[in-house]
Scaffold this motif. Structure first.
Motif, PDB file in Angstrom:
ATOM      1  N   UNK A   1      45.977  40.087  36.912  1.00  0.00           N
ATOM      2  CA  UNK A   1      45.400  38.789  37.259  1.00  0.00           C
ATOM      3  C   UNK A   1      43.879  38.876  37.157  1.00  0.00           C
ATOM      4  N   UNK A   2      43.284  37.941  36.381  1.00  0.00           N
ATOM      5  CA  UNK A   2      41.832  37.959  36.209  1.00  0.00           C
ATOM      6  C   UNK A   2      41.199  36.865  37.054  1.00  0.00           C
ATOM      7  N   UNK A   3      40.203  37.260  37.854  1.00  0.00           N
ATOM      8  CA  UNK A   3      39.499  36.297  38.686  1.00  0.00           C
ATOM      9  C   UNK A   3      38.071  36.087  38.199  1.00  0.00           C
ATOM     10  N   UNK A   4      37.782  36.523  36.970  1.00  0.00           N
ATOM     11  CA  UNK A   4      36.430  36.379  36.441  1.00  0.00           C
ATOM     12  C   UNK A   4      36.098  34.899  36.274  1.00  0.00           C
ATOM     13  N   UNK A   5      34.924  34.498  36.744  1.00  0.00           N
ATOM     14  CA  UNK A   5      34.499  33.106  36.627  1.00  0.00           C
ATOM     15  C   UNK A   5      33.736  32.941  35.322  1.00  0.00           C
ATOM     16  N   UNK A   6      34.207  32.023  34.500  1.00  0.00           N
ATOM     17  CA  UNK A   6      33.605  31.791  33.183  1.00  0.00           C
ATOM     18  C   UNK A   6      32.609  30.642  33.268  1.00  0.00           C
ATOM     19  N   UNK A   7      31.427  30.846  32.701  1.00  0.00           N
ATOM     20  CA  UNK A   7      30.381  29.827  32.713  1.00  0.00           C
ATOM     21  C   UNK A   7      30.545  28.936  31.493  1.00  0.00           C
ATOM     22  N   UNK A   8      30.823  27.635  31.701  1.00  0.00           N
ATOM     23  CA  UNK A   8      31.046  26.702  30.587  1.00  0.00           C
ATOM     24  C   UNK A   8      29.823  25.826  30.302  1.00  0.00           C
ATOM     25  N   UNK A   9      28.790  25.941  31.084  1.00  0.00           N
ATOM     26  CA  UNK A   9      27.610  25.087  30.884  1.00  0.00           C
ATOM     27  C   UNK A   9      26.713  25.166  32.089  1.00  0.00           C
ATOM     28  N   UNK A  10      25.874  24.151  32.277  1.00  0.00           N
ATOM     29  CA  UNK A  10      24.903  24.168  33.368  1.00  0.00           C
ATOM     30  C   UNK A  10      25.586  24.317  34.726  1.00  0.00           C
ATOM     31  N   UNK A  11      26.577  23.484  34.980  1.00  0.00           N
ATOM     32  CA  UNK A  11      27.245  23.519  36.281  1.00  0.00           C
ATOM     33  C   UNK A  11      28.746  23.753  36.178  1.00  0.00           C
ATOM     34  N   UNK A  12      29.317  23.612  34.982  1.00  0.00           N
ATOM     35  CA  UNK A  12      30.771  23.710  34.830  1.00  0.00           C
ATOM     36  C   UNK A  12      31.225  25.167  34.760  1.00  0.00           C
ATOM     37  N   UNK A  13      32.293  25.455  35.480  1.00  0.00           N
ATOM     38  CA  UNK A  13      32.840  26.815  35.516  1.00  0.00           C
ATOM     39  C   UNK A  13      34.352  26.735  35.315  1.00  0.00           C
ATOM     40  N   UNK A  14      34.927  27.917  34.961  1.00  0.00           N
ATOM     41  CA  UNK A  14      36.387  27.988  34.805  1.00  0.00           C
ATOM     42  C   UNK A  14      36.869  29.338  35.285  1.00  0.00           C
ATOM     43  N   UNK A  15      38.017  29.338  35.933  1.00  0.00           N
ATOM     44  CA  UNK A  15      38.622  30.587  36.375  1.00  0.00           C
ATOM     45  C   UNK A  15      40.128  30.474  36.152  1.00  0.00           C
ATOM     46  N   UNK A  16      40.753  31.592  35.760  1.00  0.00           N
ATOM     47  CA  UNK A  16      42.198  31.610  35.548  1.00  0.00           C
ATOM     48  C   UNK A  16      42.898  32.110  36.804  1.00  0.00           C
ATOM     49  N   UNK A  17      43.928  31.382  37.193  1.00  0.00           N
ATOM     50  CA  UNK A  17      44.712  31.747  38.371  1.00  0.00           C
ATOM     51  C   UNK A  17      46.124  32.105  37.913  1.00  0.00           C
ATOM     52  N   UNK A  18      46.581  33.299  38.276  1.00  0.00           N
ATOM     53  CA  UNK A  18      47.923  33.763  37.890  1.00  0.00           C
ATOM     54  C   UNK A  18      48.770  33.980  39.136  1.00  0.00           C
ATOM     55  N   UNK A  19      50.026  33.567  39.045  1.00  0.00           N
ATOM     56  CA  UNK A  19      50.961  33.738  40.156  1.00  0.00           C
ATOM     57  C   UNK A  19      52.247  34.385  39.624  1.00  0.00           C
ATOM     58  N   UNK A  20      52.668  35.525  40.161  1.00  0.00           N
ATOM     59  CA  UNK A  20      53.932  36.144  39.725  1.00  0.00           C
ATOM     60  C   UNK A  20      55.098  35.193  39.981  1.00  0.00           C
ATOM     61  N   UNK A  21      55.938  35.005  38.953  1.00  0.00           N
ATOM     62  CA  UNK A  21      57.045  34.066  39.069  1.00  0.00           C
ATOM     63  C   UNK A  21      58.029  34.471  40.162  1.00  0.00           C
ATOM     64  N   UNK A  22      58.236  35.804  40.345  1.00  0.00           N
ATOM     65  CA  UNK A  22      59.202  36.231  41.359  1.00  0.00           C
ATOM     66  C   UNK A  22      58.722  35.891  42.769  1.00  0.00           C
ATOM     67  N   UNK A  23      57.392  35.973  42.987  1.00  0.00           N
ATOM     68  CA  UNK A  23      56.837  35.611  44.303  1.00  0.00           C
ATOM     69  C   UNK A  23      56.991  34.118  44.552  1.00  0.00           C
ATOM     70  N   UNK A  24      56.708  33.325  43.494  1.00  0.00           N
ATOM     71  CA  UNK A  24      56.832  31.869  43.610  1.00  0.00           C
ATOM     72  C   UNK A  24      58.293  31.495  43.868  1.00  0.00           C
TER      73      UNK A  24
END
Length: 448
Positions: free
Chosen positions: A1-24
């Motif tokens: 699972x990657x929690x790195x915050x990606x910079x998309x511009x001046x104020x916009x950011x993106x982060x990937x959230x992963x959830x194991x299917x078995x836990x869900x």
């Protein structure tokens, strides 16, 4: 699972959230079992519906709830760990290239900007000030007299006289007349009336109409042309010329009350003392002048702060404020009795400039208050409440009213914070004073 915050511009950011299917899935199963204890279906007693049937009917809904809860919690944990100040709500979208064992979402969001306040010492502000003297008190007394005007028929003797030998209609007279208006020889809707009364000089009627009525006596008739302006509210006649005939039925002259003890008592001065009356009027005018001068100073200060500050404005906050302004407009329309106001098609885009200014100003003020400790102190709030309460008959009741409601007190606190900001900026900026009359001050605040 990657929690790195990606910079998309001046104020916009993106982060990937992963959830194991078995836990869900484990959480989904747990919630469905809990749900099955109380679920109702035709043909089954409560709590006796087969788990398979409950799963078939509710698994989609429960899965969506579990994913929403877990994604929201993980986003909160990531933003807190990364020390992110998230502006508005994040937008979640499924990630296409996720591993088969995981649910994956991209969370796109904006962060609060860095606010550079600028050098307040370079700000230029013109502060308006006025002095209340006898002339302003006299003008106010004249307005108060006109508000208490009553009318007598011209030429008829009464306790206040007969209005003079000249019985023709003059400015200030109330005229009652019949009128008929025609366009191209045809009477138009709203173009005629009987026993229609209006006061000459108040501007209620178009200038040609007032001019025609002026100088006539009771029984007098006049024909005249009247050109309706292009922007006239009656669209059927806007821009057209009508031929009117008026017949005067009554002319009444205005009698204004004399300024004496009775007049003072009508203004609330119990003993009718004229000196007290003038002192109270002066106090009220000074209070009103202070309020208006503060409003103008506040506008000048806010404009100056926006001019020298540097920051990017989060779109999410602007959009939120646009929607808030749309809802406020709908509520205003509803209060005015406009039908279907709640569903009125009001485009949010029309509020974009206003919302951008409000959001930007809010961010600048928050930074300024924090940087220079301009928060409202309890004693400042109480002093302002006491000052506001002075203009009411029972000041103690007004004070109690404020302190009995947290929202009202919060509004007063916000007002005090703004006043602290204004005082602070005025103490640092290049300020020039401009003397104006009370009438000029009132006009300036009406246009602001």
């Amino acid at each position: 699972m990657s929690n790195a915050v990606e910079n998309l511009g001046k104020l916009e950011r993106r982060v990937t959230i992963s959830l194991p299917k078995d836990v869900v899935q484990k959480e989904i199963d747990s919630r469905i079992r809990q749900l099955a204890k109380n679920v109702r279906m035709p043909g089954f007693r409560p709590g006796k519906v087969p788990l398979k049937m409950v799963t078939q009917q509710y698994s989609g809904q429960v899965e969506a709830e579990v994913l929403s809860d877990k994604v929201g919690k993980q986003f909160f944990d990531i933003s807190r760990a990364a020390n992110l100040r998230v502006a508005g709500q994040p937008s979640f979208s499924p990630k296409e290239d996720a591993a088969d064992t995981d649910y994956a979402f991209d969370a796109t969001f904006e962060v609060y900007p860095e606010v550079k306040l600028g050098d307040i010492a370079t700000a230029e502000i013109e502060r308006t000030q006025t002095t209340i003297g006898d002339a302003e008190i006299d003008r106010t007394l004249e307005i108060l007299r006109k508000q208490r005007v009553h009318f007598h028929s011209r030429g008829e003797a009464g306790e206040h006289g007969d209005g003079g030998a000249d019985t023709a209609a003059k400015e200030g007279d109330r005229v009652t007349l019949d009128f008929v208006g025609k366009i191209d020889g045809e009477v138009f809707q709203g173009g005629s009336a009987e026993d229609f009364a209006f006061v000459l000089g108040e501007g209620r009627m178009l200038p040609e109409f007032e001019t025609a009525a002026t100088g006539l006596k009771v029984g007098g008739t006049r024909e005249f042309d009247l050109h309706f302006p292009e922007d006239y509210h009656g669209k059927d006649v806007a821009g057209k010329t009508a031929q009117f005939t008026i017949t005067v039925k009554k002319i009444e002259w205005p009698h204004l009350p004399e300024i004496g003890a009775d007049f003072a008592r009508s203004l609330g001065v119990a003993d009718g003392d004229l000196t007290k009356m003038r002192a109270e009027i002066k106090d009220n005018l000074e209070r009103e002048a202070k309020r208006r001068m503060q409003a103008l100073a506040k506008n000048q200060v806010m404009d100056a702060l926006l001019k020298i500050a540097e920051l990017d404005v989060p779109n999410a906050l602007v959009e939120q404020d646009q929607q808030r302004l749309v809802e406020m407009t709908r509520q205003d329309l509803a209060q005015r009795g406009v039908p279907n106001a709640a569903d009125a098609p009001i485009p949010a885009e029309m509020f974009k400039e206003q919302a951008e200014r409000r959001v930007k100003l809010g961010l600048v003020l928050a930074e300024l208050v924090k940087a220079h400790e301009l928060q409202a102190k309890p004693e400042q709030i109480r002093a302002e409440v006491d000052e506001f309460a002075k203009s009411y008959e029972d000041p103690k009741e007004v004070v109690r009213w404020y302190y009995s409601n947290q929202q009202r007190l919060a509004e007063m606190e916000a007002y005090v914070v703004e006043a602290n900001v204004v005082d602070f900026v005025l103490s640092k900026a290049r300020v020039t004073n401009k003397d104006v009359t009370f009438e000029e001050l009132a006009s300036a605040t009406a246009q602001a």
